[in-house]
Scaffold this active site. Structure first.
Site, PDB file in Angstrom:
ATOM      1  N   THR A   1      17.364   3.716   7.176  1.00 38.92           N
ATOM      2  CA  THR A   1      16.189   3.437   6.640  1.00 38.92           C
ATOM      3  C   THR A   1      16.334   5.821   6.157  1.00 38.92           C
ATOM      4  O   THR A   1      16.304   6.355   7.185  1.00 38.92           O
ATOM      5  CB  THR A   1      14.868   3.292   6.898  1.00 38.92           C
ATOM      6  OG1 THR A   1      14.501   3.717   8.527  1.00 38.92           O
ATOM      7  CG2 THR A   1      14.977   1.603   7.240  1.00 38.92           C
TER       8      THR A   1
ATOM      9  N   ASP B   1      -5.001   5.009   2.751  1.00 39.56           N
ATOM     10  CA  ASP B   1      -4.478   5.316   4.373  1.00 39.56           C
ATOM     11  C   ASP B   1      -5.104   4.367   5.086  1.00 39.56           C
ATOM     12  O   ASP B   1      -6.131   3.984   5.205  1.00 39.56           O
ATOM     13  CB  ASP B   1      -5.471   6.665   3.630  1.00 39.56           C
ATOM     14  CG  ASP B   1      -4.982   7.304   4.726  1.00 39.56           C
ATOM     15  OD1 ASP B   1      -4.028   7.260   5.746  1.00 39.56           O
ATOM     16  OD2 ASP B   1      -5.500   8.973   4.729  1.00 39.56           O
TER      17      ASP B   1
ATOM     18  N   TYR C   1       5.925   8.477  20.412  1.00 39.59           N
ATOM     19  CA  TYR C   1       5.920   7.794  19.989  1.00 39.59           C
ATOM     20  C   TYR C   1       5.799   6.248  20.269  1.00 39.59           C
ATOM     21  O   TYR C   1       5.584   5.175  20.169  1.00 39.59           O
ATOM     22  CB  TYR C   1       7.673   7.773  18.778  1.00 39.59           C
ATOM     23  CG  TYR C   1       7.952   6.027  17.752  1.00 39.59           C
ATOM     24  CD1 TYR C   1       6.873   6.332  17.146  1.00 39.59           C
ATOM     25  CD2 TYR C   1       8.684   5.476  18.281  1.00 39.59           C
ATOM     26  CE1 TYR C   1       7.583   5.219  16.346  1.00 39.59           C
ATOM     27  CE2 TYR C   1       9.779   4.636  17.460  1.00 39.59           C
ATOM     28  CZ  TYR C   1       8.596   4.865  16.734  1.00 39.59           C
ATOM     29  OH  TYR C   1       8.297   3.597  15.415  1.00 39.59           O
TER      30      TYR C   1
ATOM     31  N   LYS D   1       3.761   3.082  20.043  1.00 36.77           N
ATOM     32  CA  LYS D   1       4.547   1.429  20.027  1.00 36.77           C
ATOM     33  C   LYS D   1       3.671   0.733  21.217  1.00 36.77           C
ATOM     34  O   LYS D   1       3.425  -0.570  21.168  1.00 36.77           O
ATOM     35  CB  LYS D   1       5.540   1.085  19.829  1.00 36.77           C
ATOM     36  CG  LYS D   1       5.473   2.619  17.978  1.00 36.77           C
ATOM     37  CD  LYS D   1       5.207   1.381  16.918  1.00 36.77           C
ATOM     38  CE  LYS D   1       5.998   1.875  15.680  1.00 36.77           C
ATOM     39  NZ  LYS D   1       4.977   1.413  14.431  1.00 36.77           N
TER      40      LYS D   1
ATOM     41  N   THR E   1       0.998  -1.124  -0.138  1.00 38.04           N
ATOM     42  CA  THR E   1       0.226   0.390   0.282  1.00 38.04           C
ATOM     43  C   THR E   1       0.998   1.030   0.171  1.00 38.04           C
ATOM     44  O   THR E   1       1.812   1.498   0.870  1.00 38.04           O
ATOM     45  CB  THR E   1      -0.657  -0.033   1.015  1.00 38.04           C
ATOM     46  OG1 THR E   1      -0.464   0.289   1.883  1.00 38.04           O
ATOM     47  CG2 THR E   1      -1.863  -1.046   1.483  1.00 38.04           C
TER      48      THR E   1
ATOM     49  N   SER F   1       6.601  -2.283  15.473  1.00 33.71           N
ATOM     50  CA  SER F   1       6.811  -1.841  16.334  1.00 33.71           C
ATOM     51  C   SER F   1       8.823  -1.189  16.224  1.00 33.71           C
ATOM     52  O   SER F   1       8.176  -0.799  15.659  1.00 33.71           O
ATOM     53  CB  SER F   1       6.527  -2.961  17.371  1.00 33.71           C
ATOM     54  OG  SER F   1       7.043  -1.516  18.722  1.00 33.71           O
TER      55      SER F   1
ATOM     56  N   ASN G   1       3.102  -1.990   8.773  1.00 24.94           N
ATOM     57  CA  ASN G   1       4.456  -1.468   8.812  1.00 24.94           C
ATOM     58  C   ASN G   1       4.430  -0.044   8.220  1.00 24.94           C
ATOM     59  O   ASN G   1       5.291   0.849   9.093  1.00 24.94           O
ATOM     60  CB  ASN G   1       5.188  -1.398   7.554  1.00 24.94           C
ATOM     61  CG  ASN G   1       6.454  -0.672   7.156  1.00 24.94           C
ATOM     62  OD1 ASN G   1       7.815  -0.717   8.346  1.00 24.94           O
ATOM     63  ND2 ASN G   1       6.221   0.331   6.469  1.00 24.94           N
TER      64      ASN G   1
END
Length: 278
Positions: free
Chosen positions: A184, A57, A149, A153, A33, A135, A84
């Site tokens: 990343t 979304d 954050y 998680k 997606t 996570s 993800n």
């Protein structure tokens, strides 16, 4: 081993993209997606006939259900769900507005819940499936400046731990993946900061924020190696409930466990004296 059908949210970049590439490379079918139309052809070209992009979304429940239904109609089943999609957020708890908290929770937690609930009926019907909840080591151990954050998680992990117990008798396996720092764009374009900054947190939350923002592109972890580990997880007959990824994540988890054990030992003789005397 039969080819698997994957459904991975957030494949435009980062872990989602690398994992999709590795799964498609070995011949599995991958539904990925994305949020923008220009990303459709790019993802479809990864492995023509194996990689299929859909606009979705995770915060739109109707769109989530329609996309999952379309994916199953297209490929017949979903063997592996990878939640993800998400983003990081930096700032002290006091600096973040409630609206900023809500926005992070809406994507990182409620988004994953909605996708999971849309996929589960199909996995229950087929009597099998793997769910990988992406996570973070930050979903197990909190850090100053990362509380928003952390909260998103921690919520994901609490829900997923219960889910794993509920669906195990149905042939569905749940694994909570806890990466440490990987190379990343998490510390780059995929992270947001609290709009407000308070001088009181210059020596705590702001130190951590500056560290994270300063090491984008220099993180220790190799996303390709991480993706290869995740392929082994879904191929395993006994996948882990929790899987820290990378030596830094393992160190963080072990440090948290040691802190909890010390806390228990320090207060056990006081905190356990709470029963009725009769």
């Amino acid at each position: 081993m039969a080819d698997k059908v994957w459904f991975i949210t957030g494949v435009s970049s980062g872990f989602g993209r690398v994992l999709a590439e590795e799964a498609a490379r070995r011949g599995d079918k991958v539904i990925g997606t994305v949020r923008q139309h220009r990303q459709l052809e790019e993802f479809n070209a990864i492995s023509p006939g194996n990689s299929f992009a859909y606009i979705m979304d995770v915060t739109n429940p109707d769109g989530v259900k329609a996309t999952v239904d379309a994916a199953v109609k297209h490929l017949g089943q979903i063997d592996v769900l990878v939640n993800n999609a998400g983003f990081g957020f930096l700032g002290a708890v006091e600096e973040a507005t409630v609206q900023e908290f809500r926005e992070v929770m809406e994507t990182n937690f409620f988004g994953a819940v909605q996708v999971t609930q849309a996929v589960l009926p199909y996995m229950r019907e087929q009597g099998s499936g793997n769910i990988l909840q992406m996570s973070s080591a930050a979903g197990f151990r909190s850090t100053q400046g990362f509380g928003v954050y952390n909260a998103s998680k921690f919520a994901l992990e609490g829900m997923s731990e219960a889910l794993a117990q509920e669906v195990a008798p149905l042939g569905i396996k749940v694994s909570i993946i806890e990466p440490g720092p990987f190379r990343t764009n998490f510390a780059g374009s995929s992270i947001k900061c609290a709009k407000k900054e308070l001088p009181a947190y210059e020596k705590t939350a702001h130190v951590f924020k500056n560290t994270i923002l300063g090491y984008s592109g220099e993180q220790d972890g190799d996303p390709v190696k991480a993706a290869q580990v995740l392929l082994q997880v879904v191929d395993s007959d006994n996948p882990p409930l929790r899987l820290p990824l990378g030596s830094i994540a393992y160190e963080a988890v072990r440090k948290k466990l040691a802190q909890v054990e010390q806390n228990l030992s320090d207060w056990e003789n006081i905190a356990t004296k709470t029963s009725f005397n009769d």
